[in-house]
Design an enzyme around this catalytic site. Sequence first.
Site, mmCIF file in Angstrom:
data_model
loop_
_atom_site.group_PDB
_atom_site.id
_atom_site.type_symbol
_atom_site.label_atom_id
_atom_site.label_comp_id
_atom_site.label_asym_id
_atom_site.label_seq_id
_atom_site.Cartn_x
_atom_site.Cartn_y
_atom_site.Cartn_z
ATOM 1 N N LYS A 43 36.423 44.363 27.642
ATOM 2 C CA LYS A 43 37.889 44.389 29.109
ATOM 3 C C LYS A 43 38.467 45.276 28.464
ATOM 4 O O LYS A 43 39.612 44.222 26.806
ATOM 5 C CB LYS A 43 37.876 42.864 29.073
ATOM 6 C CG LYS A 43 38.217 42.551 30.156
ATOM 7 C CD LYS A 43 38.622 41.036 30.751
ATOM 8 C CE LYS A 43 38.550 40.127 32.199
ATOM 9 N NZ LYS A 43 39.083 39.911 32.400
HETATM 10 C C1 E4P Z 1 39.970 38.469 35.767
HETATM 11 O O1 E4P Z 1 39.110 38.449 34.714
HETATM 12 C C2 E4P Z 1 40.802 37.624 34.868
HETATM 13 O O2 E4P Z 1 40.885 36.955 33.776
HETATM 14 C C3 E4P Z 1 41.206 36.857 35.998
HETATM 15 O O3 E4P Z 1 40.332 36.266 37.321
HETATM 16 C C4 E4P Z 1 42.588 36.005 36.115
HETATM 17 O O4 E4P Z 1 43.463 35.705 37.187
HETATM 18 P P1 E4P Z 1 44.553 34.886 37.330
HETATM 19 O O5 E4P Z 1 45.290 35.709 38.645
HETATM 20 O O6 E4P Z 1 44.442 32.981 38.065
HETATM 21 O O7 E4P Z 1 45.853 34.193 35.621
#
Ligand code: E4P
Length: 222
Positions: free
Chosen positions: A85
């Site tokens: 990522k």
């Molecule tokens: C995606 O890969 C992220 O880890 C995640 O969906 C972030 O979500 P949040 O806004 O609930 O922290």
Amino acid sequence: MQFFLDTANLSEIRWAARGGLIDGITTNPTLLAKVAGDLDPRDVLKEICSVVEGPVSAEVVALSTEEMYAEGKELAKVADNVVVKIPMIEDGLPAVRRLAADGIRVNVTLCFGAIQCLLAAKAGATYVSPFLGRLDDIGHDGMDVIRETRVIFDNYGIETQILAASIRHPRHVVDAAMLGADVSTMPAEVLRKLLLHPLTDRGLDQFLNDWSKLQTRAKVGA
Ligand code: E4P
């Protein structure tokens, strides 16, 4: 649509994997920090990758192109199903390009607009992650990003997958699926809610109740 679980919690992951409910995992530094404690986060990641066959996203924490590339290469060594990522920042895109050229799958995260998604795709991302809930939180409609990105990717035959992220409730999943997102990643709490409907429970109660009345009648008649 594929379902990913957005967590680094192994008991949640085992639960979802046992039920055949998920196709992959997304983690982020916040989620890994929550569960790692004294453990090396790489060991946690390795364990996750052994429980789930599908893609497991793991995020770099470096900020320069060189360091993001180097960290991405290291993360990719943890297991074959690791997807690196990279945050949607200017220095991130050359790292995406280099990792993709090395055959490493990349998920470009923290996307909040369709053009960011297009830039990430052009750099060679396998996934782009628009964050729905965080956009809704500031009064925007996160679904607009999915809608626009789907049209743009289809216009140009772009194969990068749209991974709907920051999902807060089942309606997000339904809307993202209707708009053609390829993947939804969600916390275990939302995945559990997808299984439930009060009318299912009420219907089952009624069926079992009627069935037991029949059994009682049959006994009395015997
Ligand atoms: C995606 O890969 C992220 O880890 C995640 O969906 C972030 O979500 P949040 O806004 O609930 O922290």
